[in-house]
Design a protein around this motif. Structure first.
Motif, short mmCIF file in Angstrom:
data_model
loop_
_atom_site.label_atom_id
_atom_site.label_comp_id
_atom_site.label_asym_id
_atom_site.label_seq_id
_atom_site.Cartn_x
_atom_site.Cartn_y
_atom_site.Cartn_z
N ASN A 335 0.98 -1.13 0.08
CA ASN A 335 0.04 0.02 -0.06
C ASN A 335 0.97 1.24 0.10
OD1 ASN A 335 -2.73 0.92 -0.37
ND2 ASN A 335 -2.77 1.40 1.97
N LEU A 336 2.11 1.15 -0.73
CA LEU A 336 2.76 2.25 -0.80
C LEU A 336 2.87 2.80 -2.23
CD1 LEU A 336 6.00 0.79 1.13
CD2 LEU A 336 4.18 2.45 2.19
N HIS A 338 0.76 4.28 -5.42
CA HIS A 338 -0.69 4.49 -5.74
C HIS A 338 -0.72 5.57 -6.98
CE1 HIS A 338 -1.98 3.32 -1.65
NE2 HIS A 338 -0.90 3.80 -1.20
N SER A 390 2.12 3.57 4.38
CA SER A 390 0.83 3.58 4.02
C SER A 390 -0.38 4.50 4.83
CB SER A 390 0.41 2.14 4.20
OG SER A 390 0.31 1.85 5.43
#
Length: 421
Positions: A335-336, A338, A390
């Motif tokens: 989740n780093l 995007h 995150s």
């Protein structure tokens, strides 16, 4: 009266015979204690290093055991297989060692490096046919050649001699272990290795729990066990190519269904992070399928505390050209990383304002693709942003919306996202 079909289960004497057959061909690979993973999980974690075989995977075991068992007439006609990976290399080396002609069908887009490896291992005994766009295309062509020329098809997993050859790994583990083994984690693709290994353990070390590990995008064994019948998946994610099959073996399925204590499906991004950790922190190179068993440890953290654990590292034929994708998938899983559509006002200084006022101190733009202006006020760009933590995502989106930069979030839109990753 019709006789009920008897399910095949490998015989321990046949597996021991396979071990004798391959003893001068297959290396007895190390069972090595991993200090880092042992410390992390408060357990004794060992790696069975099949990545150190000559062909850099366990596939030589089954391929050689199968091909060496051919009759003289079968050997004279030659063998055929379809593979773009480890099975092809195992078959190629077996053909050269046994002086048997082999034809290996590989999809036309197969990377040159893999083709050259197969040529090297097979030498003059192997012919390579590059045809078809996919593995399924190549596989159909291989089977057609067998039917037409009466050659023997060497299946990568759905074959008794192949299963028995792969099972020899279990004999080595039990011989090498210095204490009773509580858990074995093993990658599952078509199920040949899992079927063979689990059979040995259920007879010689029945208290050991055998955990099958497969890609989240290709859970063919899990689905089949859940449905209580061998089930063909409609589609699969092929990134973990060494363990991504639409249908497991009809021979291997009932064995795995009975012998495996559990199946777990691992996200591809988690596997990618394991690959990077092994390389950067342990100087171990593994392919995606080879990292599956180790990736499962975090999901069994509580169960394996204080236990003796073995992870079978199944192979190391990793294509260096995939490194950027591996890094990308690992960041996405953590989740780093995007991706957004950002609306930039059509005025000087808008990009600088976005960088200074919207991005955090440790945020980094790693992708930027500007689209043509759609109206007088705004122009859109696809922007990839890598975060330090995150937890920084929600504040970032909040600032984008507050200052009218936010257009859309792309990570959860697979139809668009596939063009970026």
């Amino acid at each position: 009266m019709n006789k009920e079909k008897t399910t095949y289960f490998p015989n321990l004497s046949d597996i021991k015979q396979a071990a004798d057959t391959i003893k001068n061909v297959s290396a007895v690979t190390p069972l090595s204690l991993s200090f880092r993973y042992s410390d992390t999980h408060n357990a004794q974690v060992y790696f069975k290093r099949e990545d150190l075989q000559q062909v850099r995977s366990y596939k030589i075991r089954g391929a050689y055991n199968k091909i060496s068992a051919l009759s003289k007439a079968e050997a004279e006609k030659g063998v055929v297989c379809a593979s773009a990976g480890n099975h092809a290399q195992g078959v190629a080396l077996s053909c050269k060692l046994l002086k048997i002609k082999g034809t290996i069908f590989m999809p036309a887009p197969t990377p040159k490096q893999k083709v050259e490896q197969v040529k090297m291992f097979g030498g003059p005994y192997v012919s390579i046919v590059l045809e078809g766009d996919t593995f399924d295309d190549a596989n159909q062509l291989a089977i057609a050649e067998c039917d037409q020329l009466h050659k023997t098809f060497i299946h990568p997993f759905n074959d008794k001699k192949v299963i028995e050859g792969q099972a020899t790994i279990a004999l080595e583990i039990l011989e090498q272990a210095t204490a009773p083994i509580d858990y074995v984690f093993i990658a599952v693709g078509g199920g040949g290795l899992a079927a063979g290994l689990s059979t040995v353990f259920k007879q010689l070390s029945p208290k050991t729990k055998i955990i099958g590990v497969e890609p989240e995008g290709a859970p063919s064994m899990s689905v089949s066990i859940k449905n209580n019948k061998n089930t063909t998946l409609k589609s699969i994610e092929k990134f973990i190519d060494g363990a991504a099959v639409k249908r497991v073996g009809d021979l291997t399925f009932p064995i795995c269904k009975q012998n495996l204590d559990a199946m777990i499906s691992i996200p591809e991004g988690k596997v990618c992070q394991t690959i990077l950790d092994l390389y950067n922190r342990d100087a171990i190179v593994v392919e995606p399928a080879g990292a599956l068993s180790i990736s499962a440890l975090d999901f069994y953290a509580e169960e394996i505390k204080g236990k003796h654990v073995v992870c079978v590292v199944s192979g190391s034929n990793n294509d260096i050209t995939r490194t950027s994708e591996i890094k990308e998938r690992a960041l996405l899983y953590a989740n780093l990383k995007h991706y957004f559509i950002i609306k930039f006002p059509q005025r000087a200084g808008a990009l600088k304002e976005f960088v200074v006022d919207i991005l955090g101190e440790n945020d980094d733009i790693t992708y930027f693709q500007y689209a043509k202006k759609t109206n007088r006020e705004n122009g859109s760009a696809v922007v990839g942003i890598e975060l330090k933590s995150s937890s920084d995502l929600e504040p970032l989106i909040t600032k984008m919306k507050a200052q009218n930069f936010y257009g859309d979030y792309l990570n959860n839109k697979p139809d668009l996202f596939q063009f970026l990753v």
